[in-house]
Design an enzyme around this catalytic site. Structure first.
Site, PDB file in Angstrom:
ATOM      1  N   ASP A   1     -22.860   9.191  17.361  1.00 27.90           N
ATOM      2  CA  ASP A   1     -22.790   9.096  18.806  1.00 27.90           C
ATOM      3  C   ASP A   1     -24.097   9.617  19.398  1.00 27.90           C
ATOM      4  O   ASP A   1     -24.908  10.217  18.712  1.00 27.90           O
ATOM      5  CB  ASP A   1     -21.600   9.886  19.322  1.00 27.90           C
ATOM      6  CG  ASP A   1     -21.129   9.392  20.680  1.00 27.90           C
ATOM      7  OD1 ASP A   1     -21.612   8.340  21.146  1.00 27.90           O
ATOM      8  OD2 ASP A   1     -20.291  10.058  21.276  1.00 27.90           O
ATOM      9  N   THR A   2     -24.274   9.416  20.697  1.00 27.92           N
ATOM     10  CA  THR A   2     -25.532   9.744  21.354  1.00 27.92           C
ATOM     11  C   THR A   2     -25.270  10.581  22.593  1.00 27.92           C
ATOM     12  O   THR A   2     -24.306  10.335  23.322  1.00 27.92           O
ATOM     13  CB  THR A   2     -26.277   8.452  21.755  1.00 27.92           C
ATOM     14  OG1 THR A   2     -26.492   7.669  20.574  1.00 27.92           O
ATOM     15  CG2 THR A   2     -27.610   8.749  22.405  1.00 27.92           C
TER      16      THR A   2
END
Length: 119
Positions: A1-2
């Site tokens: 994820d970011t």
């Protein structure tokens, strides 16, 4: 994820247009770091890595923000922007992996799974 980090503050995906506006106003005219984590499961084991890219935004005026928010491109985007779309209008420069800012740090993934390049 970011996620997007501005100093000690972490920005994920904004929940509303107001949240997106507040996030983008905070990032405007400043440098922030986009951080992505990648984890690959293969042959019964997990391998993971983190990629970081520094992004510098130009100053963001109200008209530019209104234009961007009306597009709804901010939805489901860490930091409320998509560098590969209209959000490119915000970016003055980047240091590091562009694909990390898009959401998948391809060079990092290839380091974890070099066989992806095999014939």
């Amino acid at each position: 994820d970011t996620v997007v980090a501005l100093g000690a503050r972490i920005y994920g995906k904004p929940a509303s247009a107001d949240d997106a506006r507040a996030t983008l106003e905070a990032l405007g005219g400043r440098r922030h770091t986009v951080v992505s984590g990648v984890c690959v499961f293969s042959d019964g084991r997990a391998r993971s890595a983190v990629a970081s890219t520094v992004v510098e935004f130009r100053a963001l005026g109200p008209a530019l923000l209104d234009w961007y928010l009306a597009s709804e491109e901010w939805r489901e985007r860490a930091g409320g922007y998509a560098i590969q779309g209209r959000g490119a209008a915000f970016v003055e420069r980047i240091e590091g992996d562009y694909f990390n800012v898009v959401g998948l740090p391809v060079p990092t993934l290839l380091e974890l799974v070099p066989s992806l390049l095999a014939d």
